[in-house]
Design an enzyme around this catalytic site. Sequence first.
Site, PDB file in Angstrom:
ATOM      1  N   ASP A 148       0.786  -1.235   0.000  1.00 22.94           N
ATOM      2  CA  ASP A 148       0.000   0.000   0.000  1.00 22.94           C
ATOM      3  C   ASP A 148       0.819   1.285   0.000  1.00 22.94           C
ATOM      4  OD1 ASP A 148       1.037  -0.326   2.509  1.00 22.94           O
ATOM      5  OD2 ASP A 148      -0.860  -0.258   3.599  1.00 22.94           O
ATOM      6  N   HIS A 149       2.092   1.208   0.467  1.00 27.06           N
ATOM      7  CA  HIS A 149       2.842   2.452   0.678  1.00 27.06           C
ATOM      8  C   HIS A 149       3.613   2.938  -0.546  1.00 27.06           C
ATOM      9  CE1 HIS A 149       1.880   2.296   4.875  1.00 27.06           C
ATOM     10  NE2 HIS A 149       2.745   3.228   5.192  1.00 27.06           N
ATOM     11  N   ASP A 169       3.607  -0.727  11.340  1.00 24.23           N
ATOM     12  CA  ASP A 169       3.078   0.567  10.922  1.00 24.23           C
ATOM     13  C   ASP A 169       2.423   1.214  12.140  1.00 24.23           C
ATOM     14  OD1 ASP A 169       2.289   2.106   8.191  1.00 24.23           O
ATOM     15  OD2 ASP A 169       0.801   2.409   9.762  1.00 24.23           O
ATOM     16  N   ARG A 187      -2.395  12.422   9.578  1.00 21.69           N
ATOM     17  CA  ARG A 187      -1.184  13.192   9.901  1.00 21.69           C
ATOM     18  C   ARG A 187      -1.129  14.445   9.042  1.00 21.69           C
ATOM     19  NH1 ARG A 187       3.071   8.565  11.682  1.00 21.69           N
ATOM     20  NH2 ARG A 187       2.151   8.453  13.746  1.00 21.69           N
ATOM     21  N   SER A 224      12.185   5.612  17.102  1.00 21.79           N
ATOM     22  CA  SER A 224      11.483   4.434  16.593  1.00 21.79           C
ATOM     23  C   SER A 224      12.287   3.167  16.894  1.00 21.79           C
ATOM     24  CB  SER A 224      11.286   4.549  15.084  1.00 21.79           C
ATOM     25  OG  SER A 224      12.525   4.353  14.447  1.00 21.79           O
ATOM     26  N   ARG A 283      13.425   1.217  14.717  1.00 21.45           N
ATOM     27  CA  ARG A 283      14.032   0.879  13.414  1.00 21.45           C
ATOM     28  C   ARG A 283      15.256  -0.023  13.577  1.00 21.45           C
ATOM     29  NH1 ARG A 283      14.839   6.322  10.534  1.00 21.45           N
ATOM     30  NH2 ARG A 283      12.597   6.302  10.866  1.00 21.45           N
TER      31      ARG A 283
HETATM   32 FE1  SF4 Z   1      -1.173   4.484   4.831  1.00 21.23          FE
HETATM   33 FE2  SF4 Z   1      -0.164   5.079   7.206  1.00 21.23          FE
HETATM   34 FE3  SF4 Z   1      -1.588   6.886   5.825  1.00 21.23          FE
HETATM   35 FE4  SF4 Z   1      -2.787   4.825   6.866  1.00 21.23          FE
HETATM   36  S1  SF4 Z   1      -1.715   6.452   7.983  1.00 21.23           S
HETATM   37  S2  SF4 Z   1      -3.090   5.604   4.803  1.00 21.23           S
HETATM   38  S3  SF4 Z   1      -1.252   3.220   6.636  1.00 21.23           S
HETATM   39  S4  SF4 Z   1       0.404   6.024   5.279  1.00 21.23           S
END
Ligand code: SF4
Length: 754
Positions: free
Chosen positions: A95-96, A160, A448, A643, A645
């Site tokens: 998805d990313h 994630d 975000r 994080s 990571r």
């Molecule tokens: Fe993708 Fe993360 Fe945005 Fe959700 S918050 S759509 S998982 S990038």
Amino acid sequence: MVYHKDIIERCYQRYPQTIEKARKLLSRPLTLTEKILYNHLFDQNMVAMYERGKLYAEFQPDRVAMQDATAQMALLQFIHAGRETTVVPASIHCDHLVQARDDAETDLKRALVENQEVYDFLRSMALRYNIHFWEPGAGIIHQIVLENYAFPGGMMIGTDSHTPNAGGLGMMGIGVGGSDAVDVMVGIPWELKWPKIIGVKLTGKLQGWTSPKDVILALLGKLTVKGGTGCVMEYFGPGARTLSATGKATICNMGAELGATSSVFPYDEKIAAYLRATGRAEVAEMADTIASHLKMDEEVEAHPEKYYDQVIEINLSELEPHLNGPFTPDLAHPLSTMKETLKKENYPVEVSAGLIGSCTNSSYEDLTKAAFLLKEAMAQGITPRSKLYLNPGSDRIRMTLEKNGILKIFKDAGVVIFSNTCGPCIGMWDRYDMAANTPNTIVTSFNRNFAKRADGNPHTHAFVTSPELVVALGLAGRLDFDPRVDTLSLPDGRNIRLPEPKGEEIPEAFSSDTQLGLLPPAEDPKGVRIIVSPTSERLQLLDRFPAWNGEDFTGCRVLMKVAGKCTTDHISMAGSWLKYRGHLDNISNNLLLGATSAFSGETGRVKNLLNGEYQTPAQVARAYKTSHIPWVIIGDKNYGEGSSREHAAMEPRHLGGVAVIARSFARIHETNLKKQGLLALTFAHEEDYEKVREDDLIDIPVSSLKPGEMLAVVLHHSDGTNETIFCQHTYNDTQIAWFKAGSALNLITQQGKK
Ligand code: SF4
């Protein structure tokens, strides 16, 4: 059946006994968070009192989900475990990596070419190790999890940060790094600090323009982006039972913005209804049999102040719609204050674009509400003044919208339908309607809104809100529009007010007619070849780190003595380095590029003691490695915070580092160093940090490494003097065995072969 019934059964079978044990032990009723945690302890004989916010406990989550950017290194490490399959079910979600530019079809076609080698690798890993693989465009990780895997009372980890989205169905989802995913997939106990618990009591019922999103936007205003750190947000109260399961998921999703470890709602009829609608009536029936264990005890709900670390009450009936931003999700503006705010602040009032969907707000309820407003407006001859874009959360939701005529409403209104991927939410938006660096405002139903998050433009002011408000503001084209009091003007001069949004919580039936979805498993997994091109710049099979040769470390060079704050991002930067996340040698070139040298005060530059030149830490490390000179990093306080990571621990190991000696460590990074076979030591006396000089040669008597015993480390100064300093460590016997084997994974493989 996509979900794993056996895993749910096993989880539910444990509940009655675990809850009884924990209640007896604590001599009090339990919160939902405690029930889930106790039920997932790695060793059920270890049911003990864990002080919240202080003690660590070991868990065995029920499943693992990985998105395509973070899955690469996790799976490259998993190969070394020598397992035939993962210990718990796992899934990969592509998805990313899809860039949003034109429309779903065009963008997806381009991504399949651009990311082919990554997809081929992930697909082959999935087939080989019996991991579920969701094709590029099948959907966004958290939406797929909600529609298929999440179950009340379960625990999962995901690579994630918005994994807590699963809390909408009562599952505790926790966002972690790739190495944590490896632990769980290979069956190592997974560590987590026992969280504090914030109880959020919801009363009343949402009214008019207010949506579930406003619950979390208001909470962000109260608690800020740090307010949930180390805590689980546990929702309860009569208001909670009025919210749809997907509305609950939206709230849990954005618990990540509070910094919370996870967020969770108790099991109720709304959750059961969503399970049934998504083909999991069987799961709802199973949950019904232990329903009392899938919520907090009644006494907790009656006297929350006695059992939670903090209690916050929100009356949904009085809650206002919110717009949070710009540049941080905790800058909360109730809608009625927006006009005043805009008079004071210099935010661009014109809305240049509106973004709908993502993992946060892609439910049938969200999108039918948004479509309802567009339909009403278009019936009056009004089309959106701002450009609108939609990222559906999954192909299943997209097809359901298509089948029910909802997608057509969006298309008729000129909304660009992007693929069922993250796109603009993760900066993968090739935005050509706005010249670079132009100040502008966008409204988004994503989660975000940090600078550059959506389109890479630092002057894009992003405001987070509900999908219905994105549409209303997009129709008006202005940020100061309040649909509750303001009107839209019609071409004939009349003014109309938008009706309050109406939507359907769940469709009569979700479409099963998706074009993209889950890859069928391989008939012969052992015969599947893992696809990694030896010439790839983005992927590289890992070599095993060598086992310790049994000798003390002598004559170690100091690669860098770090001054001040050094997060995992300073050790292994993101940004343009992201594309190398699956190629350890290439990404290692970013080692310590963000860290500041205590000797020169320079960031990302250190002295090469072989030739006196100042170079990047990776260049110097490679020179030492070629010359067979071991080296160490000297860290300051809380080295490796941020994080989890794993690259920050793998890179120094790959480039020949043998130890990190710090004033103190962030615990997760310290564990990561241990897992990768490096020594993680702390100065017994913090001031000894000052004694380390740029051209020292250091001896570490590692053969004396024993639990609880200090090591006497000798600093040989270039003026001929020596100083002995004492270093502490937190290695237990198992971790010493990791060190000796070369890494935790090496040890697991050895044990597997016995
Ligand atoms: Fe993708 Fe993360 Fe945005 Fe959700 S918050 S759509 S998982 S990038």
